[in-house]
Every structure is written in C-alpha cells, then in structure tokens.
Design a protein around this motif. Structure first.
Motif, PDB file in Angstrom:
ATOM      1  N   LYS A 186       0.830  -1.198   0.000  1.00  0.00           N
ATOM      2  CA  LYS A 186       0.000   0.000   0.000  1.00  0.00           C
ATOM      3  C   LYS A 186       0.875   1.262   0.000  1.00  0.00           C
ATOM      4  N   LEU A 187       1.945   1.207   0.804  1.00  0.00           N
ATOM      5  CA  LEU A 187       2.852   2.362   0.864  1.00  0.00           C
ATOM      6  C   LEU A 187       3.409   2.684  -0.518  1.00  0.00           C
ATOM      7  N   ALA A 188       3.755   1.639  -1.257  1.00  0.00           N
ATOM      8  CA  ALA A 188       4.345   1.851  -2.576  1.00  0.00           C
ATOM      9  C   ALA A 188       3.292   2.341  -3.567  1.00  0.00           C
ATOM     10  N   LYS A 189       2.143   1.668  -3.586  1.00  0.00           N
ATOM     11  CA  LYS A 189       1.174   1.975  -4.630  1.00  0.00           C
ATOM     12  C   LYS A 189       0.403   3.254  -4.341  1.00  0.00           C
ATOM     13  N   GLU A 190       0.034   3.469  -3.058  1.00  0.00           N
ATOM     14  CA  GLU A 190      -0.802   4.634  -2.757  1.00  0.00           C
ATOM     15  C   GLU A 190       0.016   5.868  -2.411  1.00  0.00           C
ATOM     16  N   ARG A 191       1.115   5.674  -1.692  1.00  0.00           N
ATOM     17  CA  ARG A 191       1.890   6.852  -1.280  1.00  0.00           C
ATOM     18  C   ARG A 191       3.154   7.029  -2.099  1.00  0.00           C
ATOM     19  N   LYS A 192       3.317   6.212  -3.101  1.00  0.00           N
ATOM     20  CA  LYS A 192       4.437   6.349  -4.035  1.00  0.00           C
ATOM     21  C   LYS A 192       5.812   6.250  -3.360  1.00  0.00           C
ATOM     22  N   LYS A 193       5.881   5.426  -2.320  1.00  0.00           N
ATOM     23  CA  LYS A 193       7.190   5.205  -1.699  1.00  0.00           C
ATOM     24  C   LYS A 193       8.009   4.269  -2.588  1.00  0.00           C
ATOM     25  N   ALA A 194       9.301   4.499  -2.608  1.00  0.00           N
ATOM     26  CA  ALA A 194      10.187   3.582  -3.311  1.00  0.00           C
ATOM     27  C   ALA A 194      10.717   2.590  -2.284  1.00  0.00           C
ATOM     28  N   VAL A 195      10.474   1.292  -2.524  1.00  0.00           N
ATOM     29  CA  VAL A 195      10.801   0.286  -1.509  1.00  0.00           C
ATOM     30  C   VAL A 195      11.825  -0.695  -2.044  1.00  0.00           C
TER      31      VAL A 195
END
Lengths: 267, 338
Positions: A186-195
């Motif tokens: 969710k962090l990657a897809k919704e908040r555009k975090k690079a993981v």
C-alpha cells in the motif's frame, strides 16, 4: 519519472579488497518495490546496510534523489531514507508509541518534543500497521510480530521517499506476513514510496515486487520481473539445488504465490 | 497522555520537596544538634556566633557538596548506561572512579612532596585524566567482552588494582599534608571547603546543562546504533560526548569526595522504577534529584551513626545500594543485549 535511488557498480562488504557482492547497479523509481533474493550469506543484508550507511561502501556510487550520498548530511539523509533491520532492539521501559514516535526524530526540535503534526503522523502510522490498540504497551513485552509492526510504523512516520526493509517478514506467522506485506504494498502503490526489501519467502515475491534482484556468487546474478527470475533453472543455481528439483519447485511456488497475491491485493 | 504529564509533575514536585527536607535535616543533625529555629536564624542572618560557625563553614558546604556531587554521580552513571545500552553500568563498578582516584593521589603525593601547592582545578583535571584512562581500558575490554555482567567484573578488578596502587602510594608518602588523603581515598565529604563547593557547582551546572540538551540523541540511541544513525544521529560524536560528560561528572566527584560506590549504578535504576520511564529528558533531572537525596541521607548516616567516629561514605552507600545492584542483576532477563 525521477529515480529515487541509484547504485552504480557498487561493491559492498566488510573489508576493503574483499567485497561480499560486486558491482551492484540498480535503479529504483517512486512507487516501485524491488525484492532482493539469494541464499543465506549471499550478501542481501550487506547491500542494504551499505545503502543505509551502516556500512561504508567499498567502491562505486550511491545516488539518493539524484544526489551523491556523500554530499548529504545525516539529517538530510534521515528525511529521505528510513529502514527496518533484522536487528532486535531492547529498549527499556519504552511504550510502542514511544518507539514508533522515534521516527519523527528528524522533524522535532532541539529537545525532541513531539508537536501536534508529529503526534498525528505517529497515530496515522500506528493505525496503518494495525497497531493502534497496543500503542501504550511496553515494547519489550509484545510478540515478534507486533514488534515488526511497530518498527514498520516507526519507518513510516519518518516520512521518507525511500524505505529499506531487511527481511521484514522473517520469524512471523503467515497472517502477520500478509499484514506487513499488504502495508508495504500500500505504501508503494498509494503513497508512491520507493521500496527495496530483502526476502527469503519466494512465494511472496510475485505479489510484492516489480523487480527482483537475484544475488549469487558474489554478484548480481540476474535482474528482472518475478516471472523472469523465479524459474526452475535460476532457483537451482541461486540456491544450489539439485538438477531437476527447480522445476518442481517452480510449479508449486507459483500456485501458492497466486493465492497469496489475491490475499495481499484484496486488502 | 495528560494524566501521565500530571503524574510526572507530581513526582518531580515530591522529589524536590524530599530534597529540601533532607537538606534541612542534614544541617540539623550532627555532633552539635541545633533546633530548627536556631538553624533558620543562622541561615537567614548569617549569624556565626555559637553554633553558627559550625553550620555555616563546615556543615553547609558539606551538605551542598553531598547534594550536588551525589546528583552528578547519578547522572554520570545514567550516561554510561545509555552508552552501553545496559543498566548494569556505573562509574564505580566499571573502575572509572578508582582510576580518577589513583591519578589524584599520585599528583598530590608527587607535587606535595616537592612543596608545590595544588589548586582544586588541578585536582579535577587529574581526576578527569584518570577517568578517561580507565575509561579507555574499559572500552578496549568492551570490544572483546560482549557480556555486560562480565565487563562489570573486569571493571571491579580494574578498581581493585587502582585502589591497591593508591594505598601503596599513600602509605609510602607520610607527609602530614597527606594524612587526610587516606579518608578521601575511601570516599568522604568531610573537610569540603567553600572553594570546592563553588567549583563543583560551576562544573556540574554547565555539564548538566549540556547533558540535558543531549537528551534527544540519547533517546534515539536507545533503539541501538543502526536505528539512531538512520534517524540522523551522528553516532561517533554522540558516543564521544557521552563519555566526556560522564567522565567530567564522575571526575569532579572523585576529586573532592573520593570514589563513592554504587550511587551511579543503583540510583538511575531506582529512578526508572519511580518514574516508570527511561526517557532521558525526564530521567536526567530525576537522576540528579534522586542522587542528591540518597547521597545526602547516606552522608548523614556516615557522620552521625557512630559519631564522633566517621564512616566513609562508600561504606554507607555500599550497605544501602549494593543490594539494589544485586537485585538488578538477578531480575534482569539474561538474554538482553548479551
């Protein structure tokens, strides 16, 4: 789109002249998840530790948000990269809330007192990982799974563009794994975090990763999509398996992976 | 959250009141007992007739020194505990106080033997050098010995070696100037002058202020080196500063009162129990107040229990505080931090 993290011919290791992994080159974009896989001792953690600055790089380059890592101060770096390590911490008399709130360190003043914004961010992060109800409990008295949630919440409220996670699911039961990984997704897809995360459980890789980096024999063995990497012959080589067992593995792995993908994406 | 803040405020209030009570109580008791009324008259009007002289020039500096130095010692221990990430640490049990003692004794014996007057500042400097030296030994050992309990055993051994050498030095230097060195080397607040008090207050105030402003990185350091670094803490600097601050505080104590046992290790542990937190911004003042109260009470016992014979302060603190340390060792989960 702008690259968030780049490594260029990065040599990592504990001793000059004896790199554990050679010439790691990768690009990480916002909203993207890279999974690093490889056998025990292949050097997954060593790569991640070097990127977070716990280890000095042996040679090569690390670029964070288009700037060389060396040019960034500790404080600036803290606002760009957050992490969860495999190291267990033993703080005394700290509540889960206090541990998670440490993520606000780069944003608080000289004495580290939390402002309203900070408290909001901590509460949000705890809610996101589903740990609101254990906020007041003593960190040293909760289970491993709960701890991992709190450490993830800490990294989330550090509010960085890049998240580095070293085996975030080790030692957890399957439900905790699903929970933690859904949050990361969710962090990657919704908040555009690079993981970028290292992981032992290959069955979760298709659901999570956009790119997979396989490490074997002191170098990046292959970079590609989960489809390209998680194939019988690659598994045989990377994990030193017997000839022929890779294809059996591949079949079962993908079936289980599809089920897990449905579970992770429906959240 | 709000009720917690209130509770903390009450606790600090209670500690301050307790310290004030102990302060007046310590001024009152002793070889010459004065009534409270007399005591207030002496303090208010600086009346140095009769008992006034005893109170103002002997008892008052001693009581202030016990408060300030006791508090400083406790904070010094707390800093070491943060440094090692382990509550089983203190300047006395790690041999740091004894190293300071050895240096002070050596300087005094050598320089007094040559008729050179030693200033109080010089004593503090000598103690500081000694602290840093034994600290260096402890750190070198800590690199090899990962188990904290074992490191403490090593520290106690270092302490014994330093004390033995100190005894040796003092025994063979029978100058009259050094006679009271024997009392001092076992830890004692007797004979503390106003000059000592002024210097102690000066050093301790500044050091505590700096310590207080280090509470943010200290708080982050509790999550371990890796996470602290990730939050933007400069680990190398922080570690250096912790060692320096802790050594300055324990050196000041040792220069004027000799090595005082177990206050540095036991008081922070007790204060964690009282405050129910380990947040540095609260623990630093709490340790200071707690250390002041306990050292003051122990000094009262030291000078009045078998009056006119005085006990060494370390004998008293050991009786009361060593059991706390034993309790701590027994109740800690052995897997914590190796």
């Amino acid at each position: 789109m702008d690259k968030k993290l780049r490594t260029l011919a990065l040599d990592v290791g504990y001793q000059k002249g004896r790199p554990v992994v050679n010439r790691v080159s990768m690009d990480l974009y916002p909203g993207e998840i890279i999974a690093i896989i490889g056998g025990n001792g292949a050097g997954k953690s060593t790569v991640l530790k070097t990127i977070t600055g716990q280890l000095e790089k042996l040679s090569g380059d690390i670029r964070i948000c288009n700037r060389r890592e060396e040019e960034l101060t500790e404080e600036a770096l803290a606002k760009m990269v957050s992490m969860v390590t495999t190291e267990r911490i033993h703080p005394e008399l700290m509540s889960c809330y206090e541990v998670a709130a440490m993520g606000r360190y780069p944003y608080t003043g000289r004495l580290g007192i939390l402002g309203e914004d900070d408290k909001g961010a901590v509460t949000d992060a705890l809610r996101m990982v589903g740990a609101s109800d254990i906020a007041t409990e003593d960190f040293s008295k909760i289970s491993d799974g709960q701890r991992q949630r709190i450490m993830l919440a800490r990294a989330i409220c550090q509010d960085t563009d890049i998240l580095i996670l070293d085996e975030p699911t080790s030692f957890l039961d399957v439900q905790f794994k699903l929970d933690i990984l859904s949050v990361i997704k969710k962090l990657a897809k919704e908040r555009k975090k690079a993981v970028i995360m290292s992981i032992h459980e290959l069955e979760f890789v298709p659901a999570m990763a956009d790119k997979v980096i396989g490490i074997f024999n002191r170098q990046v063995y292959q970079i590609g999509t989960p489809r390209e990497i998680l194939r019988g012959e690659n598994l045989e080589i990377m994990y030193g398996m017997e000839k022929g067992s890779g294809s059996i593995m591949e079949e079962g792995l993908w079936q289980y992976a599809h089920s897990l993908e449905r579970l992770i994406c429906q959240k | 959250m709000n009720s917690e803040k209130k509770k903390t405020a009450y606790l600090f209030g209670a500690l301050t009141v307790l310290l004030a009570l102990c302060f007046f109580f310590s001024l009152k008791v002793g070889s010459t007992d004065v009534t409270l009324k007399e005591l207030f008259e002496i303090l208010l009007f600086q009346d140095d007739a009769m008992y006034g002289k005893i109170i103002l020039s002997i008892r008052l500096p001693r009581v202030i020194a016990a408060m300030v130095l006791g508090g400083a010692l406790s904070v010094s221990g707390y800093l070491l505990q943060i440094f090692f990430g382990n509550p089983i640490a203190g300047p006395y049990v790690l041999g740091i106080s004894s190293g300071a003692k050895l240096f002070v004794a050596l300087c005094m014996v050598v320089l007094v033997g040559q008729q050179i007057h030693i200033s109080s500042w010089f004593m503090v400097a000598a103690a500081f050098a000694g602290s840093l030296l034994s600290m260096a030994v402890v750190m070198a050992l800590a690199g090899k010995v990962k188990n904290m309990a074992l490191l403490v055993v090593c520290g106690v051994m270092i302490g014994y070696i330093c004390s033995a050498v100190t005894e040796f030095v003092i025994t063979f230097a029978s100058d009259s100037n050094i006679v009271n060195l024997h009392n001092w080397s076992n830890g004692s607040f007797s004979g503390i002058s106003w000059e000592h008090v002024r210097i102690s207050v000066f050093i301790v105030t500044i050091t505590l202020a700096v310590t207080f402003f280090m509470s943010k990185p200290m708080g982050a350091y509790r999550l371990g080196e890796a996470y602290a670094r990730n939050m933007g803490v400069n680990i190398k600097n922080l570690r250096r500063i912790l060692i320096l601050l802790s050594s300055i505080l324990s050196a000041t104590v040792t220069a004027f009162a000799g090595p005082i046992s177990f206050v540095g290790i036991a008081v922070p542990h007790m204060m964690r129990g009282v405050m129910k937190t380990n947040t540095p911004i609260l623990m630093i003042p709490a340790c200071f107040l707690g250390g002041a109260v306990i050292t003051l009470l122990c000094d009262c016992v030291a000078r009045s229990a078998f009056a006119p014979t005085e006990l060494s302060i370390s004998a008293v603190t050991a009786v009361f505080l060593a059991p706390v340390v034993i309790y701590m060792l027994l109740t800690r989960r052995s897997n914590v931090h190796g």
